[in-house]
Design a protein around this motif. Sequence first.
Motif, PDB file in Angstrom:
ATOM      1  N   UNK A  19      27.656  42.648  53.471  1.00 16.01           N
ATOM      2  CA  UNK A  19      27.007  41.768  54.447  1.00 16.01           C
ATOM      3  C   UNK A  19      26.182  42.576  55.444  1.00 16.01           C
ATOM      4  N   UNK A  20      26.692  43.740  55.850  1.00 15.26           N
ATOM      5  CA  UNK A  20      25.945  44.587  56.785  1.00 15.26           C
ATOM      6  C   UNK A  20      24.613  44.996  56.156  1.00 15.26           C
ATOM      7  N   UNK A  21      24.667  45.336  54.863  1.00 15.34           N
ATOM      8  CA  UNK A  21      23.439  45.699  54.150  1.00 15.34           C
ATOM      9  C   UNK A  21      22.486  44.509  54.061  1.00 15.34           C
ATOM     10  N   UNK A  22      23.046  43.341  53.708  1.00 15.32           N
ATOM     11  CA  UNK A  22      22.199  42.146  53.589  1.00 15.32           C
ATOM     12  C   UNK A  22      21.536  41.813  54.923  1.00 15.32           C
ATOM     13  N   UNK A  23      22.295  41.876  56.013  1.00 18.97           N
ATOM     14  CA  UNK A  23      21.720  41.573  57.329  1.00 18.97           C
ATOM     15  C   UNK A  23      20.618  42.563  57.675  1.00 18.97           C
ATOM     16  N   UNK A  24      20.862  43.829  57.346  1.00 15.08           N
ATOM     17  CA  UNK A  24      19.850  44.847  57.626  1.00 15.08           C
ATOM     18  C   UNK A  24      18.565  44.560  56.845  1.00 15.08           C
ATOM     19  N   UNK A  25      18.714  44.269  55.556  1.00 11.76           N
ATOM     20  CA  UNK A  25      17.527  44.017  54.721  1.00 11.76           C
ATOM     21  C   UNK A  25      16.808  42.752  55.193  1.00 11.76           C
ATOM     22  N   UNK A  26      17.569  41.736  55.541  1.00 13.86           N
ATOM     23  CA  UNK A  26      16.933  40.513  56.051  1.00 13.86           C
ATOM     24  C   UNK A  26      16.155  40.803  57.329  1.00 13.86           C
ATOM     25  N   UNK A  27      16.731  41.579  58.229  1.00 12.83           N
ATOM     26  CA  UNK A  27      16.027  41.942  59.462  1.00 12.83           C
ATOM     27  C   UNK A  27      14.745  42.698  59.172  1.00 12.83           C
ATOM     28  N   UNK A  28      14.830  43.643  58.250  1.00 15.39           N
ATOM     29  CA  UNK A  28      13.654  44.438  57.889  1.00 15.39           C
ATOM     30  C   UNK A  28      12.571  43.546  57.257  1.00 15.39           C
ATOM     31  N   UNK A  29      12.994  42.631  56.400  1.00 13.49           N
ATOM     32  CA  UNK A  29      12.047  41.696  55.771  1.00 13.49           C
ATOM     33  C   UNK A  29      11.386  40.822  56.843  1.00 13.49           C
ATOM     34  N   UNK A  30      12.201  40.303  57.749  1.00 14.18           N
ATOM     35  CA  UNK A  30      11.642  39.445  58.805  1.00 14.18           C
ATOM     36  C   UNK A  30      10.630  40.206  59.652  1.00 14.18           C
ATOM     37  N   UNK A  31      11.005  41.412  60.059  1.00 18.36           N
ATOM     38  CA  UNK A  31      10.106  42.222  60.899  1.00 18.36           C
ATOM     39  C   UNK A  31       8.810  42.537  60.174  1.00 18.36           C
ATOM     40  N   UNK A  32       8.934  42.933  58.902  1.00 17.54           N
ATOM     41  CA  UNK A  32       7.752  43.359  58.156  1.00 17.54           C
ATOM     42  C   UNK A  32       6.822  42.179  57.896  1.00 17.54           C
ATOM     43  N   UNK A  33       7.378  41.095  57.406  1.00 19.24           N
ATOM     44  CA  UNK A  33       6.521  39.938  57.113  1.00 19.24           C
ATOM     45  C   UNK A  33       5.915  39.372  58.402  1.00 19.24           C
ATOM     46  N   UNK A  34       6.633  39.499  59.493  1.00 21.25           N
ATOM     47  CA  UNK A  34       6.078  39.069  60.779  1.00 21.25           C
ATOM     48  C   UNK A  34       4.781  39.828  61.075  1.00 21.25           C
ATOM     49  N   UNK A  35       4.759  41.137  60.794  1.00 17.82           N
ATOM     50  CA  UNK A  35       3.538  41.906  61.083  1.00 17.82           C
ATOM     51  C   UNK A  35       2.380  41.466  60.177  1.00 17.82           C
ATOM     52  N   UNK A  36       2.677  40.776  59.092  1.00 17.71           N
ATOM     53  CA  UNK A  36       1.606  40.241  58.239  1.00 17.71           C
ATOM     54  C   UNK A  36       1.227  38.813  58.631  1.00 17.71           C
ATOM     55  N   UNK A  37       1.830  38.318  59.702  1.00 15.43           N
ATOM     56  CA  UNK A  37       1.455  36.996  60.201  1.00 15.43           C
ATOM     57  C   UNK A  37       2.210  35.828  59.584  1.00 15.43           C
ATOM     58  N   UNK A  38       3.321  36.101  58.902  1.00 17.22           N
ATOM     59  CA  UNK A  38       4.108  35.003  58.333  1.00 17.22           C
ATOM     60  C   UNK A  38       5.057  34.421  59.381  1.00 17.22           C
ATOM     61  N   UNK A  39       5.223  33.098  59.361  1.00 17.61           N
ATOM     62  CA  UNK A  39       6.168  32.407  60.244  1.00 17.61           C
ATOM     63  C   UNK A  39       7.339  31.922  59.412  1.00 17.61           C
TER      64      UNK A  39
END
Lengths: 409, 409
Positions: A19-39
């Motif tokens: 779960x710690x890994x999943x949360x980390x990857x989800x956070x990284x995905x959210x941050x990265x896609x945010x920089x591409x302008x995704x909501x």
Amino acid sequence: MTLTKKPVNGMKDILPDEMALRSYVIGLIQDTYRTFGFSQIETPVVEHIENLLSKQGGENEQLIFKILKRGQKLDLSKPTTEDAVTDSGLRYDLTLPLSRYYSNHANELPAPFKALQIGSVFRADRPQRGRYRQFTQCDIDILGDPSDLAEIDLILATTTVLQKLDFHNFTIRINDRRLLKAMAEKAGFAPEELSEVFIIIDKLDKIGWDGVKAELLGKYPEEKVTPYLTMFEEVGSGEVGEKAKALMDEVGSPLPEIIGSVNAVKTADFTMKYDPTLVRGMSYYTGPIFEIAMDEYGGSVGGGGRYDEMIGKFTGQKTPAVGFSIGFERIIMLLMERGFVVPGASDKIAFMVEKNMPADKLASIYAEAMQLRAEGKTVDISQMKKNKKFQKQQLTDLGYTDIREFFNR
Amino acid sequence: MTLTKKPVNGMKDILPDEMALRSYVIGLIQDTYRTFGFSQIETPVVEHIENLLSKQGGENEQLIFKILKRGQKLDLSKPTTEDAVTDSGLRYDLTLPLSRYYSNHANELPAPFKALQIGSVFRADRPQRGRYRQFTQCDIDILGDPSDLAEIDLILATTTVLQKLDFHNFTIRINDRRLLKAMAEKAGFAPEELSEVFIIIDKLDKIGWDGVKAELLGKYPEEKVTPYLTMFEEVGSGEVGEKAKALMDEVGSPLPEIIGSVNAVKTADFTMKYDPTLVRGMSYYTGPIFEIAMDEYGGSVGGGGRYDEMIGKFTGQKTPAVGFSIGFERIIMLLMERGFVVPGASDKIAFMVEKNMPADKLASIYAEAMQLRAEGKTVDISQMKKNKKFQKQQLTDLGYTDIREFFNR
């Protein structure tokens, strides 16, 4: 009363380390896609049965968990049918609910709309290693943009995530549904034969060219099959050759522009590969299709494509749409196999507190803990046990490197 | 083919603005609870029907979405029953699945085990404003700790989250199931009468003391009702008085220690209030129970308590357990009403790119975007539209403060 300890068949309890890994990857995905302008958006996991069964889902429609009607709507007192006793089910992907969502909210959303979804989907597949009946999908979609800027941005965004997770040397296979179709039609296949032909081509990875040829010849005459297979040799794969380019121009496919732009600006370590045999299962694709292939993992670890016809089925108005789904569960599996360590874990301090601590002493212990926590450190407070050695070992196993004992005297 | 645009009855599509707030709050909750030593876990949303119907869920068991059996297990060809056609359903809370999870994995988990869960739960309630049939719950639980350190830490953790979200001046109402029981028994109520008596006490907020008295007298003799109600006056509420303290000592309730410790170290702005009338619906509670009350919102915005008997129903071995569920959906609603602005939004830059941009120019535009994104900035790239003014307005509405135009010449 007997209660059942295991999760329901084919589903999974997630332990703290994963779960710690999943949360980390989800956070990284959210941050990265945010920089591409995704909501980010969210739809219910429960969807109308008529939407789920609307032929957008291919084989997945056979795998739907259906939900029983409730109250007076439900009549089991006489012979009945599945259709009569269900009106909703669990979603099998995020694309169909997104189309419903967009049609429901188009007036409140910008155009183009760049959506990120991370959520559970459900398929009553035969349980097998590494595949569960509830799993997480992670999709980015651009709705309302007919231009190939959308495909380019989806590929750049997805590969940036993979790069940040330290994946290298992978391949983005790319093709276009219009190329697939044109090649088959040129070889003489009739429109109603195409989907069966593509299902056979899609088996290439498993059965090889000999197997494909044999299966095609089992169903179609040599006059169609031979020129068809020759065409694959002619257009080639990898770099877009002259023949391939001519065909792309003919059907108006933007693959050369997409491949060229991605290659020109990519910062991640991957190869774009034109692959005329790439099919992707879903029948709703209408244009470019793509898939991530990794040596470490035989199959695909994500894919997507353009599906310009789906949203119109809700709205009556054609809306261009293209999406890329990163293979979240497979990526998690690969990271776990690789022993990936979640970076930036904080200091972990454990306070072992003897029983019957006087109120004032306990207060000062808690005050210290609250101060450390406010500084971002992890502080666990637990009662000291008789078997202190075992307790310390458990705390050490949990990553507590600083264990402090507080005695009642 | 007709597709349905609205979500299924009583469920909700989440738009980008609300989703940004939800993601922010979830991140803050994860970070904060992490500093208290909680590990996040996840269970499937689908649970065994026999577990869901095992009388842990009170009224919620009437509200279960049941899932139809599949394949040969399903027989609708003759009159049948709900029990015969379903073997699983959607979880109505996170506590029951946690108990199953813990009993399934106790050997792999530390003791005590401090779990954080954030997930969707489902209740087929009558839809009403602000209440949905799928909603997010956010629970922390400490399993395997019999001491009141567990209650203290749960209250400190939860109130720290509320403080970080700028909630002030709220109240933690606290009581103990053993006090409730002792008071009713001293007044002469029989054990089998207790749950009905508590249901009436639980209505106090709605019907006042006169209403409670009338309802009790409608069912029980004055010889029980009058001494019972007098007792509430005697023990008082708020500060723990002499009579209350004597009763707590008698039943072995740690409320004085819990209230004392929390008051001594709390950094958030709230009041601990002993409330002898606090019942909390769930029948599984065995010790201290607590609830967050906020002036801004009539009802409770979270609560929990000790439930030392539930896990034993799975394992056959009594395991102390205590949990606190923060009212995630209500907190989101309050923050939205308050116009809460998610802090730390990054620079947002929009690139408007004219059609048919030559490949080399497009590449340099993308390269610039990728550089800015790598620095953490949000960069949207979209094709320039005919109505540039409208396009710019939409980008401005999305928070893009820096809009750059790139022309094809």
